[in-house]
Design a protein around this motif. Structure first.
Motif, PDB file in Angstrom:
ATOM      1  N   LEU A   3      38.195  40.679 -13.264  1.00 55.69           N
ATOM      2  CA  LEU A   3      39.279  40.847 -14.226  1.00 55.69           C
ATOM      3  C   LEU A   3      40.182  39.612 -14.266  1.00 55.69           C
ATOM      4  CD1 LEU A   3      40.077  44.570 -13.472  1.00 55.69           C
ATOM      5  CD2 LEU A   3      39.538  43.671 -15.752  1.00 55.69           C
ATOM      6  N   GLU A   4      40.449  39.032 -13.104  1.00 55.99           N
ATOM      7  CA  GLU A   4      41.258  37.809 -13.100  1.00 55.99           C
ATOM      8  C   GLU A   4      40.547  36.690 -13.857  1.00 55.99           C
ATOM      9  OE1 GLU A   4      43.441  34.554 -10.180  1.00 55.99           O
ATOM     10  OE2 GLU A   4      42.089  36.043  -9.302  1.00 55.99           O
TER      11      GLU A   4
ATOM     12  N   ALA B 198      38.642  37.018 -16.241  1.00 54.10           N
ATOM     13  CA  ALA B 198      38.717  37.355 -17.661  1.00 54.10           C
ATOM     14  C   ALA B 198      40.129  37.198 -18.211  1.00 54.10           C
ATOM     15  CB  ALA B 198      38.226  38.784 -17.888  1.00 54.10           C
ATOM     16  N   GLY B 199      41.073  36.790 -17.360  1.00 51.74           N
ATOM     17  CA  GLY B 199      42.445  36.580 -17.811  1.00 51.74           C
ATOM     18  C   GLY B 199      43.304  37.825 -17.817  1.00 51.74           C
ATOM     19  N   GLN B 200      42.836  38.892 -17.175  1.00 49.91           N
ATOM     20  CA  GLN B 200      43.576  40.152 -17.154  1.00 49.91           C
ATOM     21  C   GLN B 200      44.235  40.322 -15.782  1.00 49.91           C
ATOM     22  OE1 GLN B 200      41.439  43.536 -18.881  1.00 49.91           O
ATOM     23  NE2 GLN B 200      39.954  42.130 -19.785  1.00 49.91           N
ATOM     24  N   ASP B 201      45.228  39.486 -15.513  1.00 52.26           N
ATOM     25  CA  ASP B 201      45.807  39.421 -14.171  1.00 52.26           C
ATOM     26  C   ASP B 201      46.505  40.705 -13.750  1.00 52.26           C
ATOM     27  OD1 ASP B 201      44.866  36.856 -13.909  1.00 52.26           O
ATOM     28  OD2 ASP B 201      46.764  35.882 -14.394  1.00 52.26           O
ATOM     29  N   ALA B 202      47.179  41.382 -14.686  1.00 53.53           N
ATOM     30  CA  ALA B 202      47.923  42.589 -14.315  1.00 53.53           C
ATOM     31  C   ALA B 202      46.979  43.692 -13.849  1.00 53.53           C
ATOM     32  CB  ALA B 202      48.767  43.071 -15.492  1.00 53.53           C
ATOM     33  N   VAL B 203      45.898  43.903 -14.581  1.00 55.44           N
ATOM     34  CA  VAL B 203      44.929  44.927 -14.189  1.00 55.44           C
ATOM     35  C   VAL B 203      44.188  44.484 -12.931  1.00 55.44           C
ATOM     36  CG1 VAL B 203      43.019  46.363 -14.978  1.00 55.44           C
ATOM     37  CG2 VAL B 203      44.677  45.503 -16.632  1.00 55.44           C
ATOM     38  N   ALA B 204      43.914  43.178 -12.830  1.00 51.00           N
ATOM     39  CA  ALA B 204      43.251  42.657 -11.639  1.00 51.00           C
ATOM     40  C   ALA B 204      44.075  42.957 -10.394  1.00 51.00           C
ATOM     41  CB  ALA B 204      43.045  41.151 -11.783  1.00 51.00           C
TER      42      ALA B 204
ATOM     43  N   LYS C 159      46.123  45.396  -9.867  1.00 49.13           N
ATOM     44  CA  LYS C 159      46.024  46.817  -9.527  1.00 49.13           C
ATOM     45  C   LYS C 159      44.766  47.094  -8.715  1.00 49.13           C
ATOM     46  CE  LYS C 159      48.638  48.486 -13.549  1.00 49.13           C
ATOM     47  NZ  LYS C 159      48.584  49.305 -14.790  1.00 49.13           N
ATOM     48  N   TRP C 160      43.648  46.484  -9.119  1.00 50.06           N
ATOM     49  CA  TRP C 160      42.397  46.733  -8.411  1.00 50.06           C
ATOM     50  C   TRP C 160      42.379  46.060  -7.040  1.00 50.06           C
ATOM     51  CZ3 TRP C 160      39.008  50.400  -8.993  1.00 50.06           C
ATOM     52  CH2 TRP C 160      38.905  51.048 -10.224  1.00 50.06           C
TER      53      TRP C 160
ATOM     54  N   LEU D 173      51.514  36.155 -12.688  1.00 45.79           N
ATOM     55  CA  LEU D 173      52.169  37.038 -13.651  1.00 45.79           C
ATOM     56  C   LEU D 173      53.636  36.659 -13.832  1.00 45.79           C
ATOM     57  CD1 LEU D 173      50.581  40.418 -12.492  1.00 45.79           C
ATOM     58  CD2 LEU D 173      50.304  39.365 -14.749  1.00 45.79           C
TER      59      LEU D 173
END
Length: 256
Positions: A72-73, A75-81, A83-84, A111
């Motif tokens: 996810l990171e 893919a540029g989705q740091d906030a969701v990354a 969480k995981w 973030l």
């Protein structure tokens, strides 16, 4: 110094083999290996879909959470990354050799920086050194995966593990990697092999860390010390951040 497990080239080279294994002998391990090879090969979306499917089929695995967070990171989705990554730490405090706390701090810094709420001179790892020419080890250590302050050798391990992974994907210049390398260099200057400090500082400069007069003097000092060393293998150097070897087992009881 930065080698850690299989390299990106290995996973890319073996991708077809892992794909075939996942098809011919379906299992959590084989599917995970295939997902990791996809991620290293730059196929981030298929890797994420596979890890999400594994979470459905084999819920609660810490490896899935860590792998999904990394994908996810990328893919540029740091906030969701983030969480995981936190889920993975809750599932197993020893995940990734107990270093995922630093991955979490990296994501928190990214973030905050994206929201213009981060000072890039601030330590991502959360450590502070004095301005002394040869500083002491930090008095306060950041919390590890289990919420307890890490030991100096655990901090060194976190830098080594997380940077070995990150630098395979992130090329210069990058402020996050520069920040981490700068702290790792100072940690080695304070309590590790001083030759490591010079090399790591050089890498930090490549990634965009600005040179300072203090560090120019420090690297010159390292050069002088190393030039005077008659034989680096004579005796044992004091290393406050090095991994300690396990204690030998006790001798067997004497037979009557």
């Amino acid at each position: 110094m930065l080698t850690n497990g299989a390299s990106r080239s290995y996973w890319v080279r073996e991708a077809d083999r892992y794909r075939d294994q996942a098809i011919e002998a379906p299992s959590y391990e084989n599917a995970t290996n295939y997902g990791v090879s996809l991620r290293y090969g730059g196929h981030i979306a298929p890797a994420m879909r596979l890890f999400l499917r594994l979470e459905q089929l084999y819920p609660g695995k810490p490896q899935t959470a860590a792998n999904l967070g990394t994908a996810l990171e990328l893919a540029g989705q740091d906030a969701v990354a983030l969480k995981w990554i936190r889920i993975g730490m809750r599932r197993d405090a020893g995940e990734h050799r107990g270093t995922e706390w630093l991955h979490g701090r990296i994501l928190e810094a990214k973030l905050a920086d994206a929201s213009s709420k981060w000072d890039r001179t601030r330590s991502i790892a959360g450590i502070t050194f004095t301005d002394a020419f040869i500083p002491a080890l930090p008095r306060a250590m950041p919390a590890g995966n289990d919420g307890k302050p890490v030991a100096p050798n655990e901090l060194d391990r976190a830098f080594r593990y997380q940077l070995a992974e990150r630098m395979q994907f992130v090329k210069p210049k990058d402020w996050v990697v520069a920040n981490l390398l700068s702290d790792w260099a100072t940690l080695n200057l304070a309590g590790g092999p001083i030759e490591n400090a010079k090399v790591l500082h050089g890498l930090a400069l490549r990634y965009g860390e600005p040179q300072t007069l203090q560090w120019a003097r420090r690297t010159a000092h390292v050069d002088r010390v190393l030039s005077k060393a008659r034989d680096a293998r004579d005796g044992e150097a004091d290393c406050a951040i090095c991994e300690r070897p396990p204690r030998p087992p006790p001798p067997p009881p004497e037979r009557a």
